[in-house]
Design a protein around this motif. Structure first.
Motif, PDB file in Angstrom:
ATOM      1  N   HIS A  37       3.281  18.512  -2.051  1.00 39.05           N
ATOM      2  CA  HIS A  37       2.788  17.678  -3.231  1.00 39.05           C
ATOM      3  C   HIS A  37       1.399  18.147  -3.699  1.00 39.05           C
ATOM      4  CE1 HIS A  37       1.096  13.472  -4.086  1.00 39.05           C
ATOM      5  NE2 HIS A  37       1.583  14.157  -5.245  1.00 39.05           N
ATOM      6  N   HIS A  45       1.042  16.790 -11.134  1.00 39.12           N
ATOM      7  CA  HIS A  45       1.347  17.050  -9.838  1.00 39.12           C
ATOM      8  C   HIS A  45       2.927  17.643  -9.683  1.00 39.12           C
ATOM      9  CE1 HIS A  45      -1.245  13.699  -8.301  1.00 39.12           C
ATOM     10  NE2 HIS A  45      -2.005  14.438  -8.729  1.00 39.12           N
ATOM     11  N   CYS A 197       4.006   9.678 -10.526  1.00 41.40           N
ATOM     12  CA  CYS A 197       4.361  10.735  -9.657  1.00 41.40           C
ATOM     13  C   CYS A 197       4.955  10.292  -8.526  1.00 41.40           C
ATOM     14  CB  CYS A 197       3.115  11.514  -8.867  1.00 41.40           C
ATOM     15  SG  CYS A 197       3.540  12.774  -7.772  1.00 41.40           S
ATOM     16  N   LEU A 199       5.785  11.343  -5.666  1.00 35.10           N
ATOM     17  CA  LEU A 199       5.261  11.610  -4.512  1.00 35.10           C
ATOM     18  C   LEU A 199       4.024  10.761  -3.996  1.00 35.10           C
ATOM     19  CD1 LEU A 199       5.740  15.464  -5.175  1.00 35.10           C
ATOM     20  CD2 LEU A 199       6.855  14.173  -3.167  1.00 35.10           C
ATOM     21  N   CYS A 200       3.220  10.464  -5.215  1.00 38.09           N
ATOM     22  CA  CYS A 200       2.057   9.827  -5.139  1.00 38.09           C
ATOM     23  C   CYS A 200       2.614   8.213  -4.434  1.00 38.09           C
ATOM     24  CB  CYS A 200       1.316   9.565  -6.322  1.00 38.09           C
ATOM     25  SG  CYS A 200       0.092  11.058  -6.822  1.00 38.09           S
TER      26      CYS A 200
HETATM   27 ZN   LIG Z   1       1.394  12.835  -6.869  1.00 36.83          ZN
END
Ligand SMILES: [Zn+2]
Length: 228
Positions: A37, A45, A197, A199-200
């Motif tokens: 990430h 990102h 994002c 992943l966030c």
């Molecule tokens: Zn992210």
């Protein structure tokens, strides 16, 4: 008995397998990061990242990959292999060494001329690229295509001919103006703005290491010796 053979075109499958091998080689050099990430210099990102400076650190890998590029361009006569930047130069040596035409290796230097990015040939090299010289351009990574444009302009200004472009990696989203480009890996990283994002959203910690490293490399941040 059921036949489960893939209906995919065998040539496409072979290309896919080859690309996976090349990607694995780049992973071995430590240059290619996946399942991460990563914060990009743009502020976006991504889950994948490639560290340009590491891709040519393993001589035997670079030689092997250079030979694959040379084999692809073997049917074309090549007089000169041209690149710019240290990583691309190492690769271009390996390509030239393996090409049956035994081309010479020439490099341009990147710089700013009246605020514009430019690649220029050292004076000693200028007589080596003449009208009708067959030039193979080599790049390590093609991310925006801007360096390739500068190299192409340089060759075309001399009246020489670009026979093709060979590289280790190209981003598939980049428009290369219909040039004959051969890349060992063609891949794009999905990038996300921090607000959307995934992943966030999953709470994966953000890796800011690569952006920090780039900032350290900027000449403006290099501290000189203290003056008394
Ligand atoms: Zn992210």
């Amino acid at each position: 008995m059921t036949v489960t053979a893939s209906k995919k075109d065998p040539i496409a499958v072979e290309a896919e397998v080859r690309e996976k091998i090349h990607l694995e080689i780049l992973k071995r050099t430590g240059a290619y990061h996946s399942n991460d990430h990563v914060l990009l210099p743009s502020g976006h990102h991504t889950s994948e990242y490639i560290e340009k400076t590491l891709v040519t650190t393993e001589p035997s890998f670079t030689e092997g990959l250079g030979a694959v590029i040379a084999k692809h361009f073997a049917p074309w006569p090549v007089d000169v292999v041209l690149s710019t930047g240290p990583g691309a130069l190492i690769l271009s040596h390996c390509v030239a060494r393996a090409h049956p035409s035994r081309p010479i290796v020439v490099y341009g230097t990147k710089g700013l001329i009246s605020g514009h990015r430019k690649v220029t040939l050292p004076v000693e090299f200028q007589r080596l690229i003449r009208p009708e010289t067959h030039v193979l351009l080599i790049e390590d990574l093609v991310s925006t295509g801007s360096t390739l444009n500068l190299l192409t302009n340089l060759v075309e200004q001399t009246g020489a001919e670009v026979v093709g472009v060979g590289c280790l990696w190209r981003r598939t989203s980049v428009d290369l103006g219909g040039r004959p480009v051969f890349s060992l890996v063609s891949r794009d990283f999905p990038t996300y703005s921090p607000t959307d994002c995934p992943l966030c959203k999953k709470g994966v910690p953000l890796n800011e290491e690569f952006v920090r490293r780039r900032a350290h490399r900027r000449p403006s941040t290099i501290k000189g010796p203290k003056t008394p």
